[in-house]
Design an enzyme around this catalytic site. Sequence first.
Site, short mmCIF file in Angstrom:
data_model
loop_
_atom_site.label_atom_id
_atom_site.label_comp_id
_atom_site.label_asym_id
_atom_site.label_seq_id
_atom_site.Cartn_x
_atom_site.Cartn_y
_atom_site.Cartn_z
N LYS A 115 -57.83 -30.26 -16.06
CA LYS A 115 -59.17 -29.86 -15.27
C LYS A 115 -58.45 -29.04 -13.79
O LYS A 115 -59.08 -28.23 -13.57
CB LYS A 115 -59.81 -30.86 -14.77
CG LYS A 115 -60.87 -31.55 -15.83
CD LYS A 115 -62.25 -32.10 -15.54
CE LYS A 115 -63.30 -32.10 -16.69
NZ LYS A 115 -64.31 -32.88 -16.49
N LYS A 197 -59.86 -28.58 -28.20
CA LYS A 197 -61.15 -29.50 -28.22
C LYS A 197 -62.40 -28.59 -27.99
O LYS A 197 -62.34 -27.59 -27.17
CB LYS A 197 -61.05 -30.64 -27.27
CG LYS A 197 -62.19 -31.64 -27.22
CD LYS A 197 -62.03 -32.44 -25.95
CE LYS A 197 -62.61 -31.73 -24.85
NZ LYS A 197 -62.98 -32.91 -23.70
N LYS A 200 -68.05 -28.71 -23.75
CA LYS A 200 -69.20 -28.07 -23.20
C LYS A 200 -69.03 -26.96 -22.12
O LYS A 200 -70.08 -26.52 -21.79
CB LYS A 200 -70.17 -29.25 -22.95
CG LYS A 200 -69.88 -30.39 -21.89
CD LYS A 200 -71.08 -31.09 -21.42
CE LYS A 200 -70.87 -32.43 -21.46
NZ LYS A 200 -69.78 -32.84 -20.72
P1 TYM Z 1 -67.96 -36.29 -21.52
O1 TYM Z 1 -69.27 -35.98 -20.81
O2 TYM Z 1 -67.11 -34.79 -21.25
O3 TYM Z 1 -68.06 -36.18 -23.10
C1 TYM Z 1 -69.26 -37.39 -23.59
C2 TYM Z 1 -68.69 -37.88 -24.65
O4 TYM Z 1 -68.37 -37.06 -25.92
C3 TYM Z 1 -66.93 -37.05 -26.22
N1 TYM Z 1 -66.45 -35.75 -26.68
C4 TYM Z 1 -65.98 -35.61 -27.75
N2 TYM Z 1 -65.79 -36.25 -29.00
C5 TYM Z 1 -65.45 -35.68 -30.04
N3 TYM Z 1 -64.99 -34.42 -29.96
C6 TYM Z 1 -65.25 -33.33 -29.03
N4 TYM Z 1 -64.72 -32.23 -28.96
C7 TYM Z 1 -65.79 -34.04 -27.86
N5 TYM Z 1 -65.89 -33.68 -26.60
C8 TYM Z 1 -66.62 -34.69 -25.97
C9 TYM Z 1 -66.39 -37.76 -25.21
O5 TYM Z 1 -65.32 -38.52 -25.66
C10 TYM Z 1 -67.38 -38.74 -24.39
O6 TYM Z 1 -67.28 -39.68 -25.25
N6 TYM Z 1 -65.24 -39.39 -18.54
C11 TYM Z 1 -66.26 -39.07 -19.61
C12 TYM Z 1 -67.83 -39.79 -19.03
C13 TYM Z 1 -67.63 -40.98 -18.78
C14 TYM Z 1 -67.68 -42.22 -19.36
C15 TYM Z 1 -67.59 -43.32 -18.52
C16 TYM Z 1 -67.44 -42.53 -20.75
C17 TYM Z 1 -68.00 -41.53 -17.30
N7 TYM Z 1 -67.83 -42.97 -17.38
C18 TYM Z 1 -67.55 -44.66 -18.86
C19 TYM Z 1 -67.36 -43.59 -21.20
C20 TYM Z 1 -67.36 -44.89 -20.25
C21 TYM Z 1 -66.47 -37.60 -20.05
O7 TYM Z 1 -65.98 -36.91 -19.40
O8 TYM Z 1 -67.28 -37.54 -21.11
#
Ligand code: TYM
Length: 334
Positions: A115, A197, A200
């Site tokens: 990032k 990956k 979004k």
């Molecule tokens: P975020 O918002 O980027 O993504 C949400 C969830 O989607 C999963 N994910 C994927 N899984 C498979 N293939 C992909 N291409 C893919 N892109 C995203 C992510 O692994 C995630 O589970 N830091 C986290 C948000 C967060 C969080 C937490 C998660 C904040 N606090 C506490 C769990 C527990 C994040 O940026 O997710």
Amino acid sequence: MYKDKKVVFSGVQPSGVLTIGNYLGAIRSFADFSETYHCYYCVVDEHAITVRQVPADLRRRTYETLALYIACGLDPEKNTLFVQSHVSAHAELGWILDCYTMFGELSRMTQFKDKSAKNADNINAGLFTYPTLMAADILLYQSELVPVGVDQKQHLELTRDIALRFNQIYGDTFVVPDAYIPKETAKIMSLADPEKKMSKSDENENATVRILDPKDVIIRKFKRAVTDSGSEVRYAEDKPGVSNLISIYSAFTGKTVGEVEREFAGKGYGDFKLAVGEACADALAPVQAEFARLTADKAYLEDVMRKGSEAAAHDAARTMSKVRRKFGFTDLRR
Ligand code: TYM
């Protein structure tokens, strides 16, 4: 253990329109835990501001992410659905955990490195300490299990280290959580570059399929997906593009990889891509319909947010009171 049930926690950032990576890697499995666990699913808006957001978009996406949770099968009566910034204990514990997390540990986080490379003009301190806020999210509720995609594994490992460190100094305070990472869909790859990956925040619209994309857009995106040389629909390390599509098709249809390979034996990539697009669009159609219904009812979403944040704040306060007592903050709340 909490309220006689073990706790599940997970979160999604309202930082963009969610993709099928978010859906297959995380959200789709959330509802599986609702019966046996006490589940907290959070819209993590405080995490989203580590990257500059347009305020009106952030606000709208916060509602939309909550609506998507419900549209993907999360019943607000059976899960605590809430918005992170509505529960101040997240930021509070985040600060405390900052003081128990080493600069070196945070420097090793690959998501921080990625990032900061992408946002070179805004490498802010929040981007750096992002994982401690994530640890706070999880540890506040004494969570045992955290369903996430594989990209979050390193953050989960850090969360465990922080919890163990804290427990070692002050005695048992936090449950040490485990990640729950779905095997086949842990990492859905970009359709434009299958070595990357699906994200979004990708600026190339053809790289991602959004949960809310209309059917014709979904089919067009899959038709354009980068595949590999050759024409055989086979799951293999040297065929990352086709393998990614096989994983997606298999996740949406419930067919095994072997079944998919047999189904498309002798057929070309064209037929296969069309089938993937159709399976994906058909599976998402009910989610999209439910999403449209829910986003038209803002009052309902606000009601869910309000109830969720009250319940979450109440539960988080228990951990906060324990934490404050343990390391010597004065506490007038008793
Ligand atoms: P975020 O918002 O980027 O993504 C949400 C969830 O989607 C999963 N994910 C994927 N899984 C498979 N293939 C992909 N291409 C893919 N892109 C995203 C992510 O692994 C995630 O589970 N830091 C986290 C948000 C967060 C969080 C937490 C998660 C904040 N606090 C506490 C769990 C527990 C994040 O940026 O997710």
